[in-house]
Design an enzyme around this catalytic site. Structure first.
Site, PDB file in Angstrom:
ATOM      1  N   SER A 121      44.183  65.767  71.312  1.00 42.46           N
ATOM      2  CA  SER A 121      45.338  64.899  71.103  1.00 42.46           C
ATOM      3  C   SER A 121      45.318  64.248  69.725  1.00 42.46           C
ATOM      4  O   SER A 121      44.262  64.027  69.140  1.00 42.46           O
ATOM      5  CB  SER A 121      45.375  63.813  72.182  1.00 42.46           C
ATOM      6  OG  SER A 121      44.177  63.054  72.158  1.00 42.46           O
ATOM      7  N   GLN A 123      45.259  61.098  67.958  1.00 43.52           N
ATOM      8  CA  GLN A 123      44.656  59.911  68.548  1.00 43.52           C
ATOM      9  C   GLN A 123      44.067  59.021  67.469  1.00 43.52           C
ATOM     10  O   GLN A 123      43.953  59.396  66.298  1.00 43.52           O
ATOM     11  CB  GLN A 123      43.543  60.327  69.511  1.00 43.52           C
ATOM     12  CG  GLN A 123      42.432  61.128  68.836  1.00 43.52           C
ATOM     13  CD  GLN A 123      41.397  61.647  69.821  1.00 43.52           C
ATOM     14  OE1 GLN A 123      40.283  61.126  69.864  1.00 43.52           O
ATOM     15  NE2 GLN A 123      41.752  62.670  70.594  1.00 43.52           N
ATOM     16  N   HIS A 125      40.980  55.496  67.438  1.00 46.11           N
ATOM     17  CA  HIS A 125      40.058  54.683  68.221  1.00 46.11           C
ATOM     18  C   HIS A 125      40.169  53.231  67.774  1.00 46.11           C
ATOM     19  O   HIS A 125      40.210  52.945  66.577  1.00 46.11           O
ATOM     20  CB  HIS A 125      38.627  55.188  68.059  1.00 46.11           C
ATOM     21  CG  HIS A 125      38.474  56.645  68.348  1.00 46.11           C
ATOM     22  ND1 HIS A 125      38.804  57.197  69.569  1.00 46.11           N
ATOM     23  CD2 HIS A 125      38.076  57.683  67.577  1.00 46.11           C
ATOM     24  CE1 HIS A 125      38.588  58.503  69.542  1.00 46.11           C
ATOM     25  NE2 HIS A 125      38.151  58.815  68.337  1.00 46.11           N
ATOM     26  N   LYS A 148      34.867  52.596  68.225  1.00 44.24           N
ATOM     27  CA  LYS A 148      34.375  53.975  68.260  1.00 44.24           C
ATOM     28  C   LYS A 148      34.528  54.663  66.904  1.00 44.24           C
ATOM     29  O   LYS A 148      35.201  55.687  66.788  1.00 44.24           O
ATOM     30  CB  LYS A 148      35.117  54.774  69.349  1.00 44.24           C
ATOM     31  CG  LYS A 148      34.504  56.132  69.662  1.00 44.24           C
ATOM     32  CD  LYS A 148      35.417  56.902  70.608  1.00 44.24           C
ATOM     33  CE  LYS A 148      34.903  58.314  70.841  1.00 44.24           C
ATOM     34  NZ  LYS A 148      35.845  59.140  71.617  1.00 44.24           N
ATOM     35  N   GLU A 150      33.387  57.282  64.250  1.00 43.75           N
ATOM     36  CA  GLU A 150      32.707  58.535  64.571  1.00 43.75           C
ATOM     37  C   GLU A 150      32.602  59.436  63.348  1.00 43.75           C
ATOM     38  O   GLU A 150      33.261  59.224  62.331  1.00 43.75           O
ATOM     39  CB  GLU A 150      33.415  59.261  65.715  1.00 43.75           C
ATOM     40  CG  GLU A 150      34.835  59.695  65.405  1.00 43.75           C
ATOM     41  CD  GLU A 150      35.561  60.247  66.632  1.00 43.75           C
ATOM     42  OE1 GLU A 150      35.212  59.874  67.764  1.00 43.75           O
ATOM     43  OE2 GLU A 150      36.504  61.034  66.445  1.00 43.75           O
ATOM     44  N   HIS A 288      43.856  61.074  63.931  1.00 46.37           N
ATOM     45  CA  HIS A 288      43.187  62.356  63.732  1.00 46.37           C
ATOM     46  C   HIS A 288      43.344  63.223  64.969  1.00 46.37           C
ATOM     47  O   HIS A 288      43.702  62.740  66.047  1.00 46.37           O
ATOM     48  CB  HIS A 288      41.698  62.155  63.420  1.00 46.37           C
ATOM     49  CG  HIS A 288      40.942  61.472  64.517  1.00 46.37           C
ATOM     50  ND1 HIS A 288      40.937  60.110  64.684  1.00 46.37           N
ATOM     51  CD2 HIS A 288      40.165  61.958  65.524  1.00 46.37           C
ATOM     52  CE1 HIS A 288      40.209  59.781  65.714  1.00 46.37           C
ATOM     53  NE2 HIS A 288      39.715  60.890  66.261  1.00 46.37           N
ATOM     54  N   ARG A 307      46.152  57.618  72.509  1.00 47.34           N
ATOM     55  CA  ARG A 307      46.785  58.914  72.231  1.00 47.34           C
ATOM     56  C   ARG A 307      48.299  58.780  72.052  1.00 47.34           C
ATOM     57  O   ARG A 307      48.919  57.887  72.629  1.00 47.34           O
ATOM     58  CB  ARG A 307      46.506  59.897  73.370  1.00 47.34           C
ATOM     59  CG  ARG A 307      45.036  60.155  73.643  1.00 47.34           C
ATOM     60  CD  ARG A 307      44.849  61.099  74.828  1.00 47.34           C
ATOM     61  NE  ARG A 307      43.446  61.373  75.089  1.00 47.34           N
ATOM     62  CZ  ARG A 307      42.675  60.630  75.883  1.00 47.34           C
ATOM     63  NH1 ARG A 307      43.191  59.563  76.486  1.00 47.34           N
ATOM     64  NH2 ARG A 307      41.410  60.939  76.059  1.00 47.34           N
ATOM     65  N   LYS A 313      47.571  63.899  78.797  1.00 49.81           N
ATOM     66  CA  LYS A 313      46.969  62.653  79.275  1.00 49.81           C
ATOM     67  C   LYS A 313      47.862  61.455  78.951  1.00 49.81           C
ATOM     68  O   LYS A 313      48.906  61.573  78.300  1.00 49.81           O
ATOM     69  CB  LYS A 313      45.580  62.472  78.642  1.00 49.81           C
ATOM     70  CG  LYS A 313      44.564  63.529  79.046  1.00 49.81           C
ATOM     71  CD  LYS A 313      43.210  63.262  78.396  1.00 49.81           C
ATOM     72  CE  LYS A 313      42.175  64.295  78.774  1.00 49.81           C
ATOM     73  NZ  LYS A 313      40.860  64.058  78.138  1.00 49.81           N
TER      74      LYS A 313
END
Length: 434
Positions: A121, A123, A125, A148, A150, A288, A307, A313
């Site tokens: 997706s 999305q 964070h 989050k 990453e 991203h 998302r 989802k």
């Protein structure tokens, strides 16, 4: 090779290196069966068979409740202790004083391997403040209150969408993709055309936020009409010209997610291609979407995802559009820093984690000096032997092996074949701060 550590005591020794049994996530976007790096590693790690029809998307190595790891060591009742419980009960010995002081009695990072068959997706964070709010009011969707940040480190060639394109590039998109103007309206599009970088960063971000919000908030009917027109136009134009890489990607996304606003949104984001050994850092509130390939991923211990497209989802468009930074331009690609002939380190601008990539030729040895925090090692290829400063014997390792290494433990590895190993640990820069 020997697959288990056998101790005489009922409990694993507090300071010993421990093999881990890890969790797999079978998300729909994962590569299927033996095509998946995750499937191969999980099968070796768990001793299970690979289902050729099943997607194997993520291997989780850590303490997060959504995919916990367990110690291979069992007590006299045949029960395995979770890594989280073991770490919590022995936090100062296993994590080190500075880590416990900063993050408490849990691992501050989550380590993963990803095998991406189709796009994840679009999305972002949340940062820590937003994560706390989201978790409080929607705990069923946002399952923890942590941020989050990453990093994705390519194992194979890896493709992703990441961050917004520049203002000038966006104007070019609006000139060349009339379907976007039809969705957002000419008034909004003209605001983009009338804006220049001389107007200042805040003005540029405001206009970008306006048009992106207008796009991803469009009705299903409007999006379906636009994606159909876009698909038909690109197929026709492909007969008389070579489509751009972004246009080819958009057609692939439309095949994967028909009538999804994320298909059109892809034009707003940078298309990034990583070669093996290159990494991408993703801070909080940056849009991203991973497209294809296998990668190592490390992040702060969280599973919070907001998302807005390319997904069946839950979508939280309002939250996503309000939280994004709207920074523009290509993201930095990390090449890593060589620690020696065989180990490259990737240092993101986040305290929680760093990643080492070790490619060891057959018959060679390498040392990982003791560090003040915990580490997790995963073997993705080959076999060898690990010697540690806190263990009386040798540990045979092979593909799929995952090891937890306590703080202040020196590791030496000798390869029996070509050996590929990745290590996650707390960012070494964190320990250099007085």
């Amino acid at each position: 090779m020997e697959k288990s550590l056998i101790h005489k005591s009922m409990k694993p020794r507090q300071r010993s290196v421990q093999r881990l049994s890890c969790s797999v996530q079978n998300y729909d976007w994962g590569k299927k069966g033996p095509d998946s790096e995750v499937a191969r590693l999980y099968a070796s790690n768990s001793g299970s068979e690979i289902d050729p029809e099943k997607p194997y998307a993520e291997l989780w190595m850590g303490t997060h409740d959504s995919g916990p790891s367990f110690l291979i060591h069992q007590d006299l009742n045949g029960m395995s202790m979770s890594l989280k419980d073991w770490v919590s009960a022995n936090s100062n010995e296993l994590l080190g004083h500075k880590v416990v002081q900063k993050w408490g009695s849990d691992l501050p990072f989550l380590f993963k391997v990803l095998s991406v068959r189709k796009a994840l997706s679009i999305q972002a964070h949340p940062d820590k403040d937003l994560a706390k709010v989201l978790h409080k009011f929607m705990p069923s969707v946002y399952k923890d209150d942590n941020h989050k940040p990453e990093m994705a480190l390519a194992i194979t060639h890896f493709q992703a969408l990441c961050g917004f394109i520049t203002l000038e590039e966006l104007k070019g998109v609006l000139d060349n993709v009339p379907e976007i103007v039809q969705v957002v309206g000419s008034e909004v599009a003209n605001q983009v055309f009338d804006t220049t970088n001389a107007d200042g960063e805040d003005k540029v971000k405001s206009v970008l936020r306006l048009i992106f919000t207008q796009l991803v908030s469009a009705t299903k009917e409007i999006v379906t009409t636009a994606t159909t027109k876009l698909k038909n136009r690109l197929h026709m134009e492909n007969q008389v010209r070579q489509l751009t890489e972004k246009e080819q990607l958009v057609l692939e996304l439309e095949r994967q997610y028909p009538d999804d606003v994320g298909v059109i949104s892809a034009f707003f984001l940078n298309y990034v291609k990583l070669s093996p050994g290159e990494a991408l850092c993703l801070g909080a509130n940056e849009p991203h979407a991973y497209m294809f390939g296998d990668c190592i991923e490390c992040m702060a211990t969280s599973d919070n995802v907001v998302r807005a497209g390319l997904t069946p989802k839950h979508r939280d468009v309002k939250t996503l559009c309000s939280m994004l930074t709207y920074k523009q331009g290509c993201p930095e690609i990390l090449k890593g820093v060589a620690l020696n002939s065989y180990v490259t380190r990737y240092l993101p601008p986040f305290d929680e984690f760093e990643v080492d990539r070790c490619h060891l030729p057959q018959g060679e040895s390498v040392e990982f000096p003791a560090v003040e925090g915990p580490s997790i090692f995963v073997v993705t290829y080959g076999e060898g032997i690990i010697y540690t400063s806190n263990f009386t014997g040798d540990i045979n390792i092979t593909q799929g092996e995952v090891l937890f290494v306590p703080a202040d433990t020196e590791i030496s590895i000798t390869s029996a074949s070509e050996l590929h190993i990745y290590r996650a640990g707390v960012n070494s820069m964190f320990f250099q701060v007085p």
